[in-house]
Write a protein that holds these residues in place. Structure first.
Motif, PDB file in Angstrom:
ATOM      1  N   LEU A 168       5.695  13.277  -1.884  1.00 20.37           N
ATOM      2  CA  LEU A 168       5.700  12.123  -0.988  1.00 20.37           C
ATOM      3  C   LEU A 168       4.973  10.943  -1.614  1.00 20.37           C
ATOM      4  O   LEU A 168       5.364   9.782  -1.416  1.00 20.37           O
ATOM      5  N   ARG A 169       3.904  11.213  -2.341  1.00 14.76           N
ATOM      6  CA  ARG A 169       3.185  10.138  -3.030  1.00 14.76           C
ATOM      7  C   ARG A 169       4.096   9.443  -4.035  1.00 14.76           C
ATOM      8  O   ARG A 169       4.102   8.218  -4.149  1.00 14.76           O
ATOM      9  N   ARG A 170       4.882  10.218  -4.762  1.00 13.35           N
ATOM     10  CA  ARG A 170       5.842   9.636  -5.719  1.00 13.35           C
ATOM     11  C   ARG A 170       6.859   8.755  -4.990  1.00 13.35           C
ATOM     12  O   ARG A 170       7.129   7.618  -5.403  1.00 13.35           O
ATOM     13  N   LEU A 171       7.422   9.274  -3.910  1.00 15.19           N
ATOM     14  CA  LEU A 171       8.410   8.525  -3.147  1.00 15.19           C
ATOM     15  C   LEU A 171       7.827   7.211  -2.651  1.00 15.19           C
ATOM     16  O   LEU A 171       8.423   6.133  -2.828  1.00 15.19           O
ATOM     17  N   SER A 172       6.660   7.271  -2.028  1.00 17.26           N
ATOM     18  CA  SER A 172       6.045   6.070  -1.476  1.00 17.26           C
ATOM     19  C   SER A 172       5.707   5.061  -2.561  1.00 17.26           C
ATOM     20  O   SER A 172       5.932   3.855  -2.407  1.00 17.26           O
ATOM     21  N   THR A 173       5.168   5.531  -3.683  1.00 18.08           N
ATOM     22  CA  THR A 173       4.762   4.621  -4.756  1.00 18.08           C
ATOM     23  C   THR A 173       5.964   3.920  -5.369  1.00 18.08           C
ATOM     24  O   THR A 173       5.942   2.696  -5.583  1.00 18.08           O
ATOM     25  N   LEU A 174       7.018   4.653  -5.644  1.00 14.47           N
ATOM     26  CA  LEU A 174       8.211   4.045  -6.238  1.00 14.47           C
ATOM     27  C   LEU A 174       8.853   3.046  -5.282  1.00 14.47           C
ATOM     28  O   LEU A 174       9.283   1.952  -5.693  1.00 14.47           O
ATOM     29  N   GLY A 234     -11.351  12.413   3.149  1.00 16.63           N
ATOM     30  CA  GLY A 234     -11.809  13.756   3.442  1.00 16.63           C
ATOM     31  C   GLY A 234     -11.205  14.844   2.591  1.00 16.63           C
ATOM     32  O   GLY A 234     -11.628  16.009   2.671  1.00 16.63           O
ATOM     33  N   GLU A 235     -10.227  14.495   1.760  1.00 11.82           N
ATOM     34  CA  GLU A 235      -9.597  15.506   0.913  1.00 11.82           C
ATOM     35  C   GLU A 235     -10.536  15.890  -0.241  1.00 11.82           C
ATOM     36  O   GLU A 235     -11.364  15.084  -0.667  1.00 11.82           O
ATOM     37  N   PRO A 236     -10.415  17.102  -0.787  1.00 17.99           N
ATOM     38  CA  PRO A 236     -11.233  17.485  -1.938  1.00 17.99           C
ATOM     39  C   PRO A 236     -10.855  16.678  -3.176  1.00 17.99           C
ATOM     40  O   PRO A 236      -9.702  16.243  -3.329  1.00 17.99           O
ATOM     41  N   LYS A 237     -11.820  16.494  -4.069  1.00 20.77           N
ATOM     42  CA  LYS A 237     -11.564  15.720  -5.296  1.00 20.77           C
ATOM     43  C   LYS A 237     -10.457  16.363  -6.124  1.00 20.77           C
ATOM     44  O   LYS A 237      -9.705  15.668  -6.815  1.00 20.77           O
ATOM     45  N   GLU A 238     -10.373  17.689  -6.075  1.00 21.20           N
ATOM     46  CA  GLU A 238      -9.351  18.390  -6.846  1.00 21.20           C
ATOM     47  C   GLU A 238      -7.943  17.959  -6.447  1.00 21.20           C
ATOM     48  O   GLU A 238      -7.004  18.072  -7.248  1.00 21.20           O
ATOM     49  N   LYS A 239      -7.780  17.479  -5.204  1.00 20.16           N
ATOM     50  CA  LYS A 239      -6.469  17.004  -4.755  1.00 20.16           C
ATOM     51  C   LYS A 239      -6.320  15.493  -4.907  1.00 20.16           C
ATOM     52  O   LYS A 239      -5.208  14.990  -5.071  1.00 20.16           O
ATOM     53  N   MET A 240      -7.439  14.776  -4.845  1.00 16.29           N
ATOM     54  CA  MET A 240      -7.363  13.330  -4.993  1.00 16.29           C
ATOM     55  C   MET A 240      -6.976  12.915  -6.410  1.00 16.29           C
ATOM     56  O   MET A 240      -6.152  12.010  -6.608  1.00 16.29           O
ATOM     57  N   ILE A 241      -7.553  13.583  -7.420  1.00 17.27           N
ATOM     58  CA  ILE A 241      -7.338  13.187  -8.812  1.00 17.27           C
ATOM     59  C   ILE A 241      -5.857  13.230  -9.212  1.00 17.27           C
ATOM     60  O   ILE A 241      -5.330  12.269  -9.783  1.00 17.27           O
ATOM     61  N   PRO A 242      -5.110  14.320  -8.925  1.00 16.52           N
ATOM     62  CA  PRO A 242      -3.682  14.304  -9.283  1.00 16.52           C
ATOM     63  C   PRO A 242      -2.904  13.190  -8.588  1.00 16.52           C
ATOM     64  O   PRO A 242      -1.970  12.627  -9.181  1.00 16.52           O
ATOM     65  N   ALA A 243      -3.279  12.842  -7.353  1.00 17.38           N
ATOM     66  CA  ALA A 243      -2.580  11.768  -6.631  1.00 17.38           C
ATOM     67  C   ALA A 243      -2.853  10.417  -7.285  1.00 17.38           C
ATOM     68  O   ALA A 243      -1.946   9.575  -7.395  1.00 17.38           O
ATOM     69  N   VAL A 244      -4.095  10.186  -7.725  1.00 12.49           N
ATOM     70  CA  VAL A 244      -4.414   8.928  -8.413  1.00 12.49           C
ATOM     71  C   VAL A 244      -3.690   8.867  -9.758  1.00 12.49           C
ATOM     72  O   VAL A 244      -3.111   7.831 -10.129  1.00 12.49           O
ATOM     73  N   ASP A 245      -3.712   9.965 -10.494  1.00  9.30           N
ATOM     74  CA  ASP A 245      -3.061  10.023 -11.803  1.00  9.30           C
ATOM     75  C   ASP A 245      -1.572   9.720 -11.685  1.00  9.30           C
ATOM     76  O   ASP A 245      -1.022   8.913 -12.447  1.00  9.30           O
ATOM     77  N   LEU A 246      -0.908  10.343 -10.713  1.00 11.28           N
ATOM     78  CA  LEU A 246       0.515  10.088 -10.501  1.00 11.28           C
ATOM     79  C   LEU A 246       0.757   8.627 -10.139  1.00 11.28           C
ATOM     80  O   LEU A 246       1.687   7.985 -10.654  1.00 11.28           O
ATOM     81  N   ILE A 256       0.845  -1.194   0.000  1.00 10.99           N
ATOM     82  CA  ILE A 256       0.000   0.000   0.000  1.00 10.99           C
ATOM     83  C   ILE A 256       0.881   1.246   0.000  1.00 10.99           C
ATOM     84  O   ILE A 256       1.680   1.448   0.915  1.00 10.99           O
ATOM     85  N   ALA A 257       0.717   2.075  -1.023  1.00 10.02           N
ATOM     86  CA  ALA A 257       1.441   3.342  -1.095  1.00 10.02           C
ATOM     87  C   ALA A 257       0.662   4.421  -0.358  1.00 10.02           C
ATOM     88  O   ALA A 257      -0.570   4.469  -0.422  1.00 10.02           O
ATOM     89  N   GLN A 258       1.375   5.275   0.346  1.00  9.93           N
ATOM     90  CA  GLN A 258       0.761   6.357   1.105  1.00  9.93           C
ATOM     91  C   GLN A 258       1.310   7.704   0.603  1.00  9.93           C
ATOM     92  O   GLN A 258       1.741   7.804  -0.526  1.00  9.93           O
ATOM     93  N   GLY A 259       1.267   8.713   1.457  1.00 14.99           N
ATOM     94  CA  GLY A 259       1.770  10.026   1.071  1.00 14.99           C
ATOM     95  C   GLY A 259       0.712  11.100   0.997  1.00 14.99           C
ATOM     96  O   GLY A 259       1.018  12.252   0.667  1.00 14.99           O
ATOM     97  N   GLY A 260      -0.537  10.751   1.295  1.00 18.54           N
ATOM     98  CA  GLY A 260      -1.599  11.741   1.256  1.00 18.54           C
ATOM     99  C   GLY A 260      -1.725  12.367  -0.122  1.00 18.54           C
ATOM    100  O   GLY A 260      -1.589  11.688  -1.147  1.00 18.54           O
ATOM    101  N   VAL A 261      -1.988  13.658  -0.164  1.00 19.50           N
ATOM    102  CA  VAL A 261      -2.109  14.367  -1.445  1.00 19.50           C
ATOM    103  C   VAL A 261      -0.861  15.201  -1.739  1.00 19.50           C
ATOM    104  O   VAL A 261      -0.859  16.031  -2.649  1.00 19.50           O
ATOM    105  N   ASP A 262       0.212  14.953  -0.978  1.00 24.29           N
ATOM    106  CA  ASP A 262       1.503  15.575  -1.254  1.00 24.29           C
ATOM    107  C   ASP A 262       2.142  14.768  -2.392  1.00 24.29           C
ATOM    108  O   ASP A 262       2.552  13.614  -2.199  1.00 24.29           O
ATOM    109  N   LEU A 263       2.208  15.342  -3.575  1.00 24.56           N
ATOM    110  CA  LEU A 263       2.624  14.573  -4.757  1.00 24.56           C
ATOM    111  C   LEU A 263       4.087  14.128  -4.678  1.00 24.56           C
ATOM    112  O   LEU A 263       4.431  13.056  -5.181  1.00 24.56           O
TER     113      LEU A 263
END
Length: 384
Positions: A194-200, A218-230, A185-192
Motif C-alpha cells: 500500500l505504501r508503494r501504491l500511495s507513493t507512486l 506508534g509502529e516499531p522502528k523495524e517496520k518504519m525503516i523499510p517504509a521510509v526506504d521504499l 502526503i503519501a500514506q499506507g502505514g507500514v504495509d509496503l
C-alpha cells in the motif's frame, strides 16, 4: 516568487540540498521546530534564529480555532503576525484526524470535529484546509490527508490512502496562490504494498515536494525503516522529501542515510518541558537528585546559550522549583542539539563521510552496539 530545490552533494542515498522559498534559502537535510499555535513553546524568534532554526511549522487546525486565519491574514500572515520572517510550513489538519479520533467523524466530504475549546462542530474539508493555509501565508502548505493510526486493518489503510488521493486532487483544485508550494502526503502505514501504491500515485501529481506520512505513530522502528526506504526509492530525486513527525536523534540519522531531506516533531521541546536534555548518549533527567550539585554544563560539546552559561545544578534547581526558565533552557538546548546534528550530517555527506559519522553517532548512543533496526537502515542506505 519561486520554490526550487537542488541537490548539492550525495553519498549513496543520503544527500544535501538547498530549498529556495519566497522567505529565504535553507539547507537540507534539516529539522523543523513545531510551532503549533504560531509559536515554538517558550522560545522567542531571536532564540530560534540564534540556534539555527530554518523553517517553523504552524498548525492549521489550531490556528483555525484561534486566533482565526482572517485575523492572521489581516496582520500580515504568519510572517507578519509572528515576526518570524524566515520560511513557514503549515500542516493540513490531517494529523488531527488521528490525534483527535474521539472527537471526529470522517466522510468523503471531510472531517467533522467537535471543537476541543467550546464543543462547536467544525467540518474541515480539503477546500477549507487550503483556504486557511492560504490566509496563514506559509511558504510550504500541505494537502489535506487522513493520517491513520497504528495498528490499522489493511482495508482501512487502503480506503484511507485512496481518500487521501482524492483529497489531494481537491486540495490542488482549491489552491489559488502561486507563492506557496503544496506538498502531497503519501500514506499506507507500514504495509509496503500500500505504501508503494500511495507513493507512486502521489508522485504522479508532479508536485514541488512530497511528504512521507502515517509513520512515527506508534509502529516499531523495524517496520518504519523499510517504509521510509521504499518511499525515498520511489519519490522523485529532484524534489524534497519530508518525513513527518520524526524527531528522535537516532531516527534523524537513519532517515538522512535513507535520503530524507526534512523532519519535524514536538519531541525536543516537549521533552525539554518534561525536564529532559538530549545528549549524545540519550537523555538526561535533569530533575533527578544526582544533578543537584553537578557544576558541568548540560552538554559540554554544545554551543547553545544554556550550555555556555548554566550548570546542570542550576537547571536542576529550576526544574525542581517549577521555574519556567528551566524548561525554556532545556527546550532551547534540545532544539540546538538536533540542529547541530543536522549541520554535522550535512558536512559529513559533503565530505563523503556519512558512514563514519553514523558509526561514531551509534558508538556514542549505544556503547554495547547499535540495535538491529539501525543496522538495517544503514545497510539499506549502502553505508555499512
Amino acid at each position: 516568487m519561486t520554490f526550487e530545490f537542488s541537490v548539492e552533494a550525495r553519498q549513496n542515498k543520503a544527500r544535501t540540498g538547498r530549498l529556495e522559498t519566497p522567505h529565504g534559502s535553507v539547507p537540507t537535510p534539516l529539522f523543523m521546530p513545531v510551532g503549533t499555535q504560531a509559536t515554538v513553546k517558550g522560545l522567542s524568534n531571536r532564540e530560534l534564529a540564534e540556534i539555527g532554526s530554518q523553517i517553523v511549522l504552524g498548525n492549521t487546525y489550531h490556528l483555525l480555532l484561534r486566533p482565526g486565519p482572517e485575523r492572521v491574514a489581516d496582520l500580515g500572515g504568519l510572517h507578519g503576525f509572528t515576526g518570524w520572517r524566515r520560511p513557514w510550513l503549515t500542516d493540513s489538519g490531517g494529523f488531527q484526524v488521528m490525534s483527535l479520533g474521539h472527537r471526529r467523524v470522517i466522510s468523503e466530504e471531510g472531517v467533522a470535529f467537535s471543537n476541543h475549546l467550546n464543543g462547536d462542530r467544525i467540518l474541515l474539508t480539503p477546500e477549507l484546509s487550503i483556504g486557511v493555509q492560504e490566509k496563514l501565508g506559509a511558504d510550504i502548505i500541505m494537502a489535506f490527508d487522513e493520517c491513520p493510526p497504528y495498528p490499522a486493518q489493511r482495508e482501512y489503510l487502503k480506503g484511507s490512502l485512496e481518500r487521501t488521493l482524492r483529497w489531494l486532487e481537491r486540495s490542488l483544485a482549491a489552491k489559488t496562490r502561486d507563492d506557496q508550494a503544496l506538498f502531497g502526503i503519501a500514506q499506507g502505514g507500514v504495509d509496503l504494498e500500500l505504501r508503494r501504491l500511495s507513493t507512486l500515485e502521489t508522485a504522479s501529481f508532479d508536485l514541488p515536494g512530497y511528504a512521507i506520512g502515517g509513520l512515527a505513530v506508534g509502529e516499531p522502528k523495524e517496520k518504519m525503516i523499510p517504509a521510509v526506504d521504499l518511499s525515498t526509492d520511489l519519490l522523485p530525486e529532484d524534489r524534497p522529501r519530508y518525513l513527518m513527525g520524526v524527531g528522535h536523534p537516532e531516527d534523524l540519522v537513519a532517515g538522512v542515510a535513507l535520503g530524507v531531506d526534512m523532519f519535524d516533531c514536538v519531541y525536543p521541546t516537549r521533552t525539554g518541558r518534561f525536564g529532559y536534555a538530549l545528549v549524545d548518549e540519550g537523555r538526561l533527567n535533569l530533575s533527578a537528585a544526582r544533578y543537584k550539585d553537578d557544576p558541568a554544563p548540560i552538554d559540554g560539546s554544545c554551543d547553545c546559550y544554556a550550555c555556555r552559561n548554566h550548570s546542570r545544578a542550576y537547571v536542576n534547581h529550576l526544574v525542581r522549583a517549577g521555574e519556567m526558565l528551566g524548561l525554556r533552557l532545556l527546550s532551547l538546548h534540545n532544539l540546538r542539539f538536533l540542529h547541530r546534528l543536522m549541520e554535522e550530517a550535512r558536512a559529513a555527506i559533503a565530505a563523503g563521510a556519512y558512514d563514519d559519522f553514523a558509526r561514531e553517532f551509534a558508538a556514542r548512543r549505544w556503547p554495547a552496539g547499535a540495535p538491529a533496526w539501525f543496522h538495517d537502515a544503514m545497510e539499506r542506505a549502502g553505508m555499512w
